[in-house]
Enzyme design. Structure first.
Site, short mmCIF file in Angstrom:
data_model
loop_
_atom_site.label_atom_id
_atom_site.label_comp_id
_atom_site.label_asym_id
_atom_site.label_seq_id
_atom_site.Cartn_x
_atom_site.Cartn_y
_atom_site.Cartn_z
N GLU A 150 38.27 42.34 41.73
CA GLU A 150 38.75 42.05 43.08
C GLU A 150 40.27 42.21 43.14
O GLU A 150 40.98 41.59 42.37
CB GLU A 150 38.33 40.63 43.47
CG GLU A 150 36.82 40.50 43.65
CD GLU A 150 36.29 39.08 43.43
OE1 GLU A 150 37.08 38.13 43.43
OE2 GLU A 150 35.06 38.94 43.25
N LEU A 185 33.58 41.89 46.77
CA LEU A 185 33.67 40.52 46.29
C LEU A 185 32.33 40.10 45.69
O LEU A 185 31.30 40.20 46.34
CB LEU A 185 34.06 39.61 47.45
CG LEU A 185 34.84 38.36 47.06
CD1 LEU A 185 35.62 37.85 48.24
CD2 LEU A 185 33.96 37.29 46.47
N GLU A 205 31.17 38.23 41.66
CA GLU A 205 31.36 38.28 40.21
C GLU A 205 30.08 38.62 39.47
O GLU A 205 30.12 39.24 38.41
CB GLU A 205 31.94 36.96 39.72
CG GLU A 205 33.37 36.70 40.19
CD GLU A 205 33.49 36.34 41.65
OE1 GLU A 205 32.47 35.98 42.27
OE2 GLU A 205 34.61 36.41 42.19
N GLN A 227 39.00 37.19 38.90
CA GLN A 227 40.28 36.72 39.44
C GLN A 227 40.72 35.37 38.87
O GLN A 227 41.90 35.17 38.59
CB GLN A 227 40.17 36.65 40.96
CG GLN A 227 41.46 36.90 41.66
CD GLN A 227 41.22 37.34 43.08
OE1 GLN A 227 40.85 36.53 43.92
NE2 GLN A 227 41.43 38.61 43.37
N PHE A 228 39.79 34.46 38.72
CA PHE A 228 40.06 33.19 38.03
C PHE A 228 38.83 32.86 37.22
O PHE A 228 37.71 33.13 37.65
CB PHE A 228 40.35 32.06 39.03
CG PHE A 228 41.71 32.15 39.64
CD1 PHE A 228 42.81 31.56 39.02
CD2 PHE A 228 41.91 32.85 40.81
CE1 PHE A 228 44.08 31.65 39.57
CE2 PHE A 228 43.18 32.96 41.37
CZ PHE A 228 44.26 32.36 40.75
N HIS A 268 40.75 26.48 40.05
CA HIS A 268 41.60 27.55 39.53
C HIS A 268 42.25 27.16 38.21
O HIS A 268 43.15 27.83 37.75
CB HIS A 268 42.70 27.89 40.54
CG HIS A 268 42.22 28.67 41.73
ND1 HIS A 268 41.32 28.18 42.62
CD2 HIS A 268 42.52 29.92 42.16
CE1 HIS A 268 41.09 29.09 43.57
NE2 HIS A 268 41.81 30.16 43.30
C1 LIG Z 1 33.65 33.33 43.92
C2 LIG Z 1 35.08 33.58 44.17
N1 LIG Z 1 35.62 34.74 43.76
C3 LIG Z 1 36.92 35.00 43.98
C4 LIG Z 1 37.71 34.09 44.59
C5 LIG Z 1 39.18 34.39 44.86
N2 LIG Z 1 39.34 34.61 46.31
C6 LIG Z 1 39.73 33.61 47.11
S1 LIG Z 1 39.68 34.07 48.71
C7 LIG Z 1 39.14 35.61 48.35
C8 LIG Z 1 38.85 36.56 49.46
C9 LIG Z 1 37.91 36.00 50.45
O1 LIG Z 1 37.76 36.89 51.50
P1 LIG Z 1 36.89 36.52 52.75
O2 LIG Z 1 35.56 36.05 52.35
O3 LIG Z 1 36.94 37.70 53.67
O4 LIG Z 1 37.63 35.28 53.42
P2 LIG Z 1 39.13 35.18 53.93
O5 LIG Z 1 39.99 34.89 52.75
O6 LIG Z 1 39.50 36.46 54.57
O7 LIG Z 1 39.14 34.04 54.86
C10 LIG Z 1 39.02 35.76 46.97
C11 LIG Z 1 38.61 37.00 46.31
C12 LIG Z 1 37.12 32.88 44.97
N3 LIG Z 1 37.84 31.91 45.57
N4 LIG Z 1 35.82 32.66 44.76
#
Ligand SMILES: Cc1ncc(C[n+]2csc(CCOP(=O)(O)OP(=O)(O)O)c2C)c(N)n1
Lengths: 359, 322
Positions: free
Chosen positions: B30, B58, B60, B82-83, B129
């Site tokens: 990601e 998105l 994992e 990512q984490f 995180h």
């Molecule tokens: C399972 C998971 N993978 C990765 C992340 C890191 N991360 C946080 S927000 C995000 C993007 C989320 O996008 P979206 O669902 O469109 O929501 P938005 O941030 O645009 O509100 C990512 C990859 C996470 N929090 N949880």
């Protein structure tokens, strides 16, 4: 067997309030002036809270913060369509939806200060704490909506998530399970065009996200997410169906006008022109034009409201700072179990005694 | 030749070098492409290798699962999660497939995938995180688990991980990404997996620490009135039991430091092995200085959770004075 079409699908889109504030009178929901003003008020509160939170983060008082700026209509108008007993299951950008449901700015700020106190909640709140693992919470809203179906309650649960989340297995499972159980669940996908740096079109080849409902056998609809009236109406109708055991996915087309979080720099992946273009479709400006047109808003009322919000914000900041100042680190041992197991008790005692590690 | 690099820069340099060296290496995850990763660990690599760096959708489970397929088809996937907490979303694929593709196919297939993931506390990040689940990954037979504690080891261990014929979970301590600079060799630099390093020699007590706890341990040692030997395993699994055993046979005392919760943490495995390999050389009960058995608190209480210099020094004193 000849080749025949066995199923066909279409996806509808709803817009009631055009970007210039003009309204489609045939579709215009009949909302009381009070409700309309409340929606406006909460959108404004959320926007100011974002501004203040980002400023506090820059001063080092807050941790990473995810502003919802630009998404106020999608959140506030959808949450405003809920009945008091309905449930909200947020992701991590849902400050505006939570404010609509009566959450305090103080708790939102406390959470952003890294304090568990800010997420303290129970079934009485009809809301789960923020969910940071993307997409994971959609299933919780299905479980709640399923419980409502089992008990035959006339209530529903709404799950918030983003466009990125629709790529996760959890969200696919949620849509499917909701249909299979006849859960009282509405999925409110805020397609704000980005998942951090990943634009919507790189997330999936699907033309709309609403059509993800199709494979699950539930209804999906797209709505102009910057149009508070359309969001309200689409969510209201979706909730009506959900209460009957027909879950619905609503895709609200909107735009994350600000950074992903305070640790993000959008200049790495998008052009300023695009942002300016979306500025013109700002949900608050559009709604304000509509309310002014209807005589519900005047300069005076807008000013009054601004002052009210500042006062609320000041109190909230002061309250959150107080919680931070009084936070006892030993609190981390309090809530892991209903009854603290002996070995953990030993750790807690050692911690309190300042003598490390259970000896 | 060598350059002064931070850990995150060493990671990026190594990724570029390994991609140049082996065409089958593909990099994905990601936000790793256009944005260059949320920690900028892949910054610029998309420009350098346009068809071998991908922003993934998105998810994992998808990242790990597609890696299994990429590997089966002869690629060498290097994925970023990512984490580390979000590797739980990919854990089923990791445990059920990546780790045992080799054994299930009786050696016919393998899964030379490297999963890089930032982990650990101390940077005031959001909930979920700051965790360190190395013990959980180490508990999966077929996986290797690697944790660098310095920029130079970051380079050498990452190169070894990418070249390794088996799947590796490569955990990068976020706290060290930018806090430490050191000289890192410019040319091919490989630190073999499974070899611990003696970070500081001493005669009185052995302290085993990794990730960001190594630096804390090295500074805690200054406050202790003892000649401390500090061992950095570098590879959690396979663990270099010999080096740790030799050290403990010499000092007769042992302390393990890690930020994960103590119960079933990797410290338990180390202490258990020592009872098998050095029992009669132990002059004091082994000590563990670890995180508590609670979910890692949010950042306002994170410092209270993480072992700090004071707790580490106290642990060492207990071992020495016992
Ligand atoms: C399972 C998971 N993978 C990765 C992340 C890191 N991360 C946080 S927000 C995000 C993007 C989320 O996008 P979206 O669902 O469109 O929501 P938005 O941030 O645009 O509100 C990512 C990859 C996470 N929090 N949880």
């Amino acid at each position: 067997m000849p080749r025949t079409t066995v199923a066909e699908f279409s996806v509808e889109s709803l817009e009631i309030l055009a970007p210039d504030g003009s309204v489609d009178e045939e579709l215009e929901p009949s909302l009381s002036e009070e409700t309309l003003f409340d929606i406006y008020r909460t959108m404004r509160r959320a926007r100011r809270l974002d501004e203040r939170a980002v400023a506090l983060q820059r001063r080092g008082e807050l941790g990473t913060y995810a502003p919802g700026t630009g998404q106020e209509a999608a959140q506030v108008a959808s949450a405003a369509a809920l009945a008091e007993d309905d449930w909200v299951v947020p992701a991590f950008r849902e400050q505006a939806a939570l404010l609509t449901r009566g959450a305090s700015m103080e708790n939102i700020l406390a959470y952003a200060m890294g304090l568990e106190e800010g997420a303290e909640s129970s079934a009485e709140d009809r809301a789960l704490p923020p969910a940071i693992p993307v997409g994971s919470q959609a299933l919780h809203a299905v479980g709640i909506g399923w419980a409502q179906a089992i008990r035959g309650d006339d209530t529903a649960a709404i799950a918030y998530f983003g466009d990125g989340a629709t790529s996760t297995g959890d969200v696919y499972e949620a849509l499917n399970s909701a249909g299979a159980y006849g859960a009282h669940t509405v999925f409110l996908c805020q397609n704000n065009q980005y998942a951090i740096s990943t634009p919507r079109e790189n997330q999936t080849r699907a033309e709309t996200l609403a059509q993800k409902a199709v494979a699950a056998g539930i209804d999906g609809i797209q709505v102009d997410g910057n149009d508070a009236l359309a969001v309200y109406e689409a969510t209201r109708l979706a909730l009506e169906r959900a209460r009957e055991g027909d879950p619905v996915l609503v895709e609200a087309l909107t735009y994350r006008r600000s950074m992903h979080t305070t640790s993000d720099d959008p200049r790495k992946y998008r052009e300023e022109e695009e942002e300016v273009d979306w500025d013109r479709k700002d949900p608050i400006a559009r709604f304000e034009a509509y309310l002014r047109g209807r005589g519900i808003l005047t300069d005076e009322r807008v000013e009054e409201l601004a002052a009210e919000i500042e006062a609320e914000l000041e109190d909230a900041v002061a309250g959150a700072r107080e919680t931070a100042a009084e936070a006892d680190p030993a609190d981390m041992f309090e809530h892991a179990y209903a009854e603290t197991p002996p070995w953990l008790e030993r750790q807690a005692a050692a911690f309190e005694g300042g003598d490390a590690d259970g000896e | 030749m060598a350059s002064d690099l931070r850990l995150v820069e060493a990671v990026k340099a190594t990724l570029g070098e390994e991609m140049a060296r082996d065409e089958s290496v593909v990099l994905y995850g990601e936000d790793v492409g256009v944005a260059g990763g949320v920690f900028r660990a892949t910054d610029g690599l998309l420009d350098e290798f346009p068809n071998r760096v991908y922003d993934s959708p998105l998810g994992e489970s998808g990242i790990v699962g597609t890696g299994v397929g990429l590997a089966a088809a002869g690629m060498r996937p290097v994925a970023e999660i990512q984490f580390q907490s979000f590797l739980y979303q990919g854990f089923a694929q990791l445990q059920q497939h990546a780790s045992r593709l080799r054994s299930r196919s009786r050696g016919g297939f393998s899964c030379p995938m490297t999963i890089r993931t930032p982990y650990g506390g101390g940077i005031h990040a959001l909930e979920h995180h700051s965790e360190s689940f190395e013990a959980g990954f180490a508990h999966v037979p077929g996986l290797k688990v690697v944790i660098p504690s310095s920029p130079a080891d970051g380079k050498g261990l990452l190169a070894a991980s990418i070249r390794d014929p088996d799947p590796v979970v490569f955990m990068e301590p976020t706290r060290l990404y930018r806090s430490l600079r050191e000289s890192v060799p410019d040319d091919d630099h490989v630190v073999p997996l499974g070899e611990a390093a003696v970070a500081e020699e001493g005669a009185d007590v052995t302290v085993v620490a990794w990730g960001s706890m190594l630096q804390r341990t090295l500074s805690a040692v200054d406050d202790v009135d003892a000649d401390v030997e500090v061992v950095d395993p570098r590879t959690v699994y396979p663990l270099d039991t010999d080096t740790i055993t030799e050290s403990v046979k010499k000092t007769g005392r042992c302390v393990v430091v890690h930020e994960a919760p103590g119960t079933a943490g990797f410290g338990a495995e180390i202490v258990s092995r020592l009872t098998e390999t050095a029992f009669y050389h132990l002059e004091a009960p082994p000590e563990r200085v670890t995180g508590y058995d609670v979910p890692v608190p949010m950042f306002a209480r994170e410092d209270a959770y993480l072992p700090d210099e004071e707790r580490i020094a106290a642990g060492i004193r207990r071992a020495v004075e016992a």
